[in-house]
Enzyme design. Structure first.
Site, PDB file in Angstrom:
ATOM      1  N   ASP A 154     -12.510   3.323 -50.747  1.00  0.00           N
ATOM      2  CA  ASP A 154     -12.426   2.792 -51.945  1.00  0.00           C
ATOM      3  C   ASP A 154     -11.689   1.399 -51.758  1.00  0.00           C
ATOM      4  O   ASP A 154     -10.737   1.487 -51.122  1.00  0.00           O
ATOM      5  CB  ASP A 154     -11.400   3.769 -52.816  1.00  0.00           C
ATOM      6  N   GLU A 160     -13.302   8.563 -31.835  1.00  0.00           N
ATOM      7  CA  GLU A 160     -12.876   9.806 -31.124  1.00  0.00           C
ATOM      8  C   GLU A 160     -13.684  11.050 -31.187  1.00  0.00           C
ATOM      9  O   GLU A 160     -13.417  12.083 -30.478  1.00  0.00           O
ATOM     10  CB  GLU A 160     -11.364   9.968 -31.694  1.00  0.00           C
TER      11      GLU A 160
END
Length: 551
Positions: A215, A267
């Site tokens: 956002d 990751e």
């Protein structure tokens, strides 16, 4: 090529690039389905609709905020970033939803709101209880006021929801909020804020979330050196400089934040995806979409384009060129939770003031729902044929128009009050969905709905359109199924017909998309019509209609 018909089993692929041409369905949780009868949509309600979502043949759902929130801004005022609002369910409910979606071959994208928290967030409550200059206040942006007694805001910056961007607290200091006063801005110069959001990314990724919608990604880093420099009034409608020099929005330093986010997202196997909501100049939007950062950034240009072939052509061409230059894929949006639904926009006169129409201030601006829906269906088929990701907003597959007849006393959007009733806000696109022709809240839930639904919702409901030949729902289902089979690489070839009022392009798979913006029916190229947004007229493509073809 033969397009398969009927249901199909889908599984989650291991393709790390799944997001590049995904069809993503946006869910505004509080208005989707209410399972517990309190009038507010919830997580269990979404889970109950997974078979419906699977029937759309989408690749992912994007869940709007479901976090604990006092709802000063529809959930975008977050009180706890690593939990579920107890009115919407529990973390166990969320896990069950993720499992159900994944079992149906649908990935999960969640909203993350990093610019500001709720005023009820424990950190902000601690800041209010602490002294000026304390570590607790350094998590937010507190400043002394201007004037001899500090009674004036520290700067003239305005809130995106109207009024000043500063609110004073009892001890005399002021805090910054670029949106509602219940949404204090974080201080992203504080390493504690940066580390905490990395923890949040890992928290949801560990629970199976496949990606994040960020956002107002362009507002995190601010130039808070004094004296404060002027900024544009509203990032959602203002003209930002292209050199990153505005003190509040789109500053170059923000990209270091998202480079760290990308390290965390990478990751995981496959890497988690991300898309930036960044209302910035087109030249600057590319930066957020770099592979070293979020990978995608929302392109709202098609949403803002008028209904004419020249604007559509220019928007499509420029954004595909931009995507190719950065290694990103483009994104396409026609409706979302912040704008008037496109079935209504296309039914208003060209250049009409949407806010004036919502307020009823201009009686001459009348909505032509027949024209609006016809153009909305055509625009959707055109959008779904484009290379890149297509973002769909709940209810557009039903052809829902904007609900304009909401009475003042039911409005929830803070824009209404903050602008002194000069802007009606976004509630009209957030009215709970109609699932049934009748009954309590048209099947939304057994306890009414948090925003009133109009009487005409029943005939646009899922029940009314399910299996109905030619319905907008069945058009979306057919289009999304065909789209998944027709896609090739992320290129297209234009065919020169724009002077006829026609846009015609070909994808690498031999897939033709032809849209008629003109006032007269036009010839189609030789081939087999796969899908059409409306019936042909003696083999000709009518006005405001799109056809998909194979040759």
């Amino acid at each position: 090529m033969t397009i398969a018909q009927g249901p199909s089993e889908r599984t989650i692929s291991t393709d790390p690039d799944w997001w590049r041409q995904a069809a993503v369905y946006q869910i505004y949780p509080r208005s989707f389905t209410d399972a517990n009868g309190d009038g507010l949509g919830d997580i269990a309600g979404i889970t109950s609709r997974v078979p419906y979502l699977a029937s759309l043949h989408i690749d992912a759902v994007w869940l709007g905020p479901f976090y604990p929130s006092p709802l000063a801004d529809g959930g975008y005022d977050v009180a706890d970033y690593r939990n579920v609002d107890d009115r919407l369910g529990t973390l166990a409910d969320f896990d069950a939803l993720v499992d159900a979606l994944h079992a149906s071959g649908i990935r999960v994208i969640t909203d993350i709101v990093p610019n500001h928290s709720s005023h009820l967030h424990p950190w902000f409550q601690e800041a209010l209880a602490s002294a000026p200059g304390s570590a607790a206040r350094e998590r937010y942006i507190f400043r002394d006021g201007a004037g001899p007694d500090g009674a004036l805001p520290p700067s003239g910056w305005g809130s995106n929801f109207g009024g000043p961007a500063w609110t004073r607290v009892p001890d005399g200091q002021w805090y910054l909020h670029l949106f509602a006063k219940e949404q204090p801005d974080f201080n992203w110069d504080n390493p504690e804020i940066q580390e905490d959001f990395l923890t949040t990314l890992r928290f949801w990724s560990d629970r199976g979330v496949d990606g994040f919608r960020v956002d107002v990604a362009n507002s995190l880093i601010k130039d808070l050196s004094e004296p404060f420099r002027p900024s544009i009034d509203k990032v959602l409608g203002g003209d930002l400089p292209i050199d990153g020099s505005d003190p509040l929005y789109d500053r170059d330093d923000v990209h270091a934040v998202f480079e760290r986010w990308r390290e965390v997202l990478n990751e995981y196997d496959p890497p988690r995806s991300a898309v930036a909501e960044a209302w910035v100049p087109r030249e600057r939007r590319l930066l957020y979409a770099r592979p070293t950062e979020l990978g995608q950034a929302f392109n709202f240009d098609l949403l803002l384009a008028g209904w004419n072939p020249h604007e559509f052509h220019d928007v499509i061409t420029s954004n595909l060129n931009d995507a190719a230059a950065t290694g990103a894929s483009s994104t396409w949006v026609l409706s979302n939770h912040d704008v008037v639904r496109h079935a209504t926009r296309y039914g208003l006169p060209s250049g009409a003031d949407h806010n004036a129409w919502l307020l009823g201030a201009d009686a001459a601006i009348l909505e032509d729902r027949e024209v609006g829906l016809r153009r909305a269906r055509a625009a959707t088929l055109l959008m779904l044929a484009l290379p890149g990701s297509a973002y769909l907003y709940q209810g557009e597959e039903l052809g829902l128009p904007e609900v304009s007849e909401l009475d003042d006393h039911v409005l929830q959007d803070p824009t209404w009050e903050r602008t002194g009733h000069q802007e009606k806000g976004r509630d009209g696109c957030r009215v709970p969905l109609p699932w049934a022709r009748g009954g309590e809240s048209f099947g939304f839930g057994p306890g009414g709905s948090h925003l009133p639904q109009p009487d005409w919702f029943g005939e646009l409901s899922v029940e009314a359109q399910d299996g109905a030949y030619g319905s907008t729902l069945e058009l979306y289902r057919s289009a999304l199924r065909a789209r998944a089979q027709l896609q090739g690489n992320e290129e297209l070839d234009w065919q020169v017909r724009e002077t006829e009022g026609v846009l015609h392009f070909i994808r690498s798979s031999g897939w033709h998309c032809v849209t008629n913006f003109s006032q007269e029916p036009v010839d189609l190229p030789a081939g087999v019509v796969v899908l059409c947004s409306g019936p042909l007229q003696k083999g000709l493509l009518p006005t405001d209609t799109t056809a998909w073809m194979l040759q």
